[in-house]
Design a protein around this motif. Structure first.
Motif, mmCIF file in Angstrom:
data_model
loop_
_atom_site.group_PDB
_atom_site.id
_atom_site.type_symbol
_atom_site.label_atom_id
_atom_site.label_comp_id
_atom_site.label_asym_id
_atom_site.label_seq_id
_atom_site.Cartn_x
_atom_site.Cartn_y
_atom_site.Cartn_z
ATOM 1 N N THR A 26 92.253 3.563 46.547
ATOM 2 C CA THR A 26 91.130 4.439 46.242
ATOM 3 C C THR A 26 90.008 4.166 47.226
ATOM 4 O OG1 THR A 26 90.100 2.864 44.727
ATOM 5 C CG2 THR A 26 91.750 4.374 43.795
ATOM 6 N N VAL A 27 88.995 5.013 47.180
ATOM 7 C CA VAL A 27 87.845 4.829 48.068
ATOM 8 C C VAL A 27 87.169 3.495 47.781
ATOM 9 C CG1 VAL A 27 85.543 5.702 48.629
ATOM 10 C CG2 VAL A 27 87.468 7.286 48.449
ATOM 11 N N ASP A 28 86.945 3.187 46.509
ATOM 12 C CA ASP A 28 86.284 1.925 46.161
ATOM 13 C C ASP A 28 87.113 0.717 46.582
ATOM 14 O OD1 ASP A 28 84.142 3.234 45.090
ATOM 15 O OD2 ASP A 28 84.886 3.206 43.034
ATOM 16 N N ALA A 29 88.437 0.804 46.397
ATOM 17 C CA ALA A 29 89.297 -0.318 46.782
ATOM 18 C C ALA A 29 89.311 -0.497 48.293
ATOM 19 C CB ALA A 29 90.713 -0.092 46.260
ATOM 20 N N ALA A 30 89.356 0.610 49.028
ATOM 21 C CA ALA A 30 89.384 0.517 50.489
ATOM 22 C C ALA A 30 88.081 -0.046 51.039
ATOM 23 C CB ALA A 30 89.657 1.894 51.096
ATOM 24 N N LEU A 31 86.957 0.306 50.417
ATOM 25 C CA LEU A 31 85.667 -0.193 50.899
ATOM 26 C C LEU A 31 85.513 -1.690 50.679
ATOM 27 C CD1 LEU A 31 83.152 2.626 49.908
ATOM 28 C CD2 LEU A 31 83.781 1.883 52.211
ATOM 29 N N GLN A 32 86.360 -2.295 49.862
ATOM 30 C CA GLN A 32 86.311 -3.737 49.686
ATOM 31 C C GLN A 32 86.976 -4.469 50.844
ATOM 32 O OE1 GLN A 32 87.464 -5.055 45.704
ATOM 33 N NE2 GLN A 32 86.846 -3.084 44.867
ATOM 34 N N MET A 170 92.289 8.430 52.310
ATOM 35 C CA MET A 170 92.828 7.429 51.388
ATOM 36 C C MET A 170 94.255 7.747 50.959
ATOM 37 S SD MET A 170 90.521 5.183 51.278
ATOM 38 C CE MET A 170 90.012 5.672 52.932
ATOM 39 N N SER A 171 94.650 9.019 51.039
ATOM 40 C CA SER A 171 96.022 9.395 50.703
ATOM 41 C C SER A 171 96.946 9.239 51.893
ATOM 42 C CB SER A 171 96.057 10.842 50.197
ATOM 43 O OG SER A 171 95.318 10.979 48.998
ATOM 44 N N TYR A 172 96.519 9.741 53.041
ATOM 45 C CA TYR A 172 97.378 9.691 54.215
ATOM 46 C C TYR A 172 97.425 8.296 54.834
ATOM 47 C CZ TYR A 172 97.968 14.745 54.184
ATOM 48 O OH TYR A 172 98.307 16.037 53.829
ATOM 49 N N GLY A 173 96.379 7.496 54.625
ATOM 50 C CA GLY A 173 96.359 6.140 55.170
ATOM 51 C C GLY A 173 96.634 5.087 54.124
#
Length: 415
Positions: A26-32, A170-173
């Motif tokens: 997710t966006v929040d998980a990736a930003l971590q 976030m879906s494609y990567g």
């Protein structure tokens, strides 16, 4: 208002994309992830702090700041009551980087646009009607849903296959970000145990299940730094304990983590050295300088152009598009480099492309008398001739003859 199961945009943003590691990205998980955070901040903050000018084209092909136009203050200073221009454009670029789309709602009084309001991409649904128009359904923070007419919305898609819907990174990567998340988690677990791996006990003979569990629990207290750590370990029945070792290089999985950094930088098209990753990258001046030029050309420029063209398409009426335009000033990056800024202004003024007062205004300095004339450098001219040469060739020749003391053609031949 409850969230419908058919709200694909919301659930896609909430659940994220699946990856080979089994983690939902997710966006929040990736930003971590430090690299994702650094890349998004670098691009969004850099673009947001570039001066965004709004200009009027003049009949002679030049331009001037369109300070009287309602959009000038909205684009350049403050788009709405809650945000400055930097905060607004930072959120817009971050939305395109993380969600693939950015949305701006136009607030009007009559036909005049009085505010530009940022909308969260995760709360937007859109579909094409039978008439061909786009319908935008937005869910406000209080849960109410409302339809926003196409004329009142600015949609800026990022990389897209149909030109309307930006692809969700976030879906494609998901596999790229999911692998980085899994590597960080594995590394953290190793460090949480003090980089001490499990050991083994060699026992003569066989043990019953209860004896085996008791021995395992006893050894664990010593090996993992439990309350018995520091005491003497007692083993019975000819048993020997051997602890496995792991060096710090293996425990950090340096190669995997380094590769993940490069992969995520590649995804955002950011040079790794710009997020603090200098492995396999030159630190010499020419190498970094060329990478900076590449960053400006291939990373920043596409985002700047997207915003500039979206302003022309969605904020200007058809009659205004040939007269007004918005443009980011890339020269704003020179504010951090006084030497490059001075060289730029010197070349512009010395080659007649900018007056002295225009150069002073560029550097936020007051104009000076006589500084509104374009000037150029003159080579191989005697000092006593400075100020005597005019724009006509005849007067220049006459002044030169006077300086040489030539009165007639005979004197000229002798000379």
């Amino acid at each position: 208002m409850p969230i419908a199961l058919t709200d694909s945009d919301f659930w896609s943003a909430f659940l994220g994309g699946g990856s080979f590691t089994g983690r939902r990205v997710t966006v929040d998980a990736a930003l971590q992830l430090a690299t994702v955070w650094a890349c998004v901040r670098l691009l969004s903050e850099t673009i947001a702090t570039l001066p965004l000018g709004f200009y009027e084209k003049l009949a002679d092909g030049s331009r001037k700041p369109a300070t009287d136009h309602p959009l000038y203050d909205l684009l350049h200073n403050q788009p709405n009551a809650e945000m400055t221009a930097v905060q607004f454009w930072e959120a817009i670029i971050a939305s395109m980087l993380l969600w693939g789309n950015a949305y701006i709602e136009k607030a009007r009084i009559g036909k005049r646009i009085v505010a530009l309001n940022f909308l969260l991409p995760a709360r937007m649904q859109k579909r094409r009607l039978l008439s061909g128009a786009m319908e935008y359904n937005y869910r406000d923070l209080d849960g109410t849903q409302r339809i926003i007419p196409e004329d009142d919305l600015v949609n800026i898609p990022a990389f897209s296959l149909d030109g309307v819907n930006g692809l969700t990174p976030m879906s494609y990567g998901a596999n790229v970000f999911g692998a980085a998340m899994a590597t960080d988690e594995a590394s953290s677990k190793v460090f949480s145990s003090g980089m001490r791996a499990a050991g083994f006990v060699k026992v003569t003979g066989s043990l019953k299940k209860e004896q085996r569990e008791d021995l395992r629990a006893s050894i664990k207290q010593f090996a993992a730094g439990g309350p018995e750590a520091g005491n003497v370990m007692v083993l019975e029945n000819d048993s020997t304990y051997q602890q496995l070792t792991m060096n710090p290089g293996d425990s950090q999985m340096l190669e995997s983590r380094s590769f993940n950094v490069e992969e995520m930088c590649r995804w955002f098209r950011v040079p790794p050295f710009m997020v603090g990753h200098s492995a396999n990258s030159t630190n010499w001046g020419t190498g970094i300088e060329q990478q900076m030029i590449g960053f400006l050309t291939f990373s920043l420029r596409p985002w700047l152009t997207r915003v500039e063209q979206a302003i022309r398409k969605s904020l200007l009426s058809p009659g205004e598009r040939s007269k007004f335009f918005a443009e980011f000033a890339i020269e704003g990056l020179l504010r951090a480099d006084s030497a490059a800024r001075a060289e730029y202004l010197a070349k512009m003024t010395q080659n007649g492309l900018m007056t002295r007062n225009e150069g002073r205004a560029y550097d936020n300095r007051a104009p000076l008398a006589g500084g509104d004339e374009l000037t150029v450098q003159s080579n191989l001219v005697p000092l006593t001739m400075l100020g005597k040469i005019t724009s006509t060739a005849g007067s220049a020749k006459s002044a030169l003859r006077q300086w040489l003391g030539i009165k007639n053609d005979e004197d000229q031949n002798e000379t």
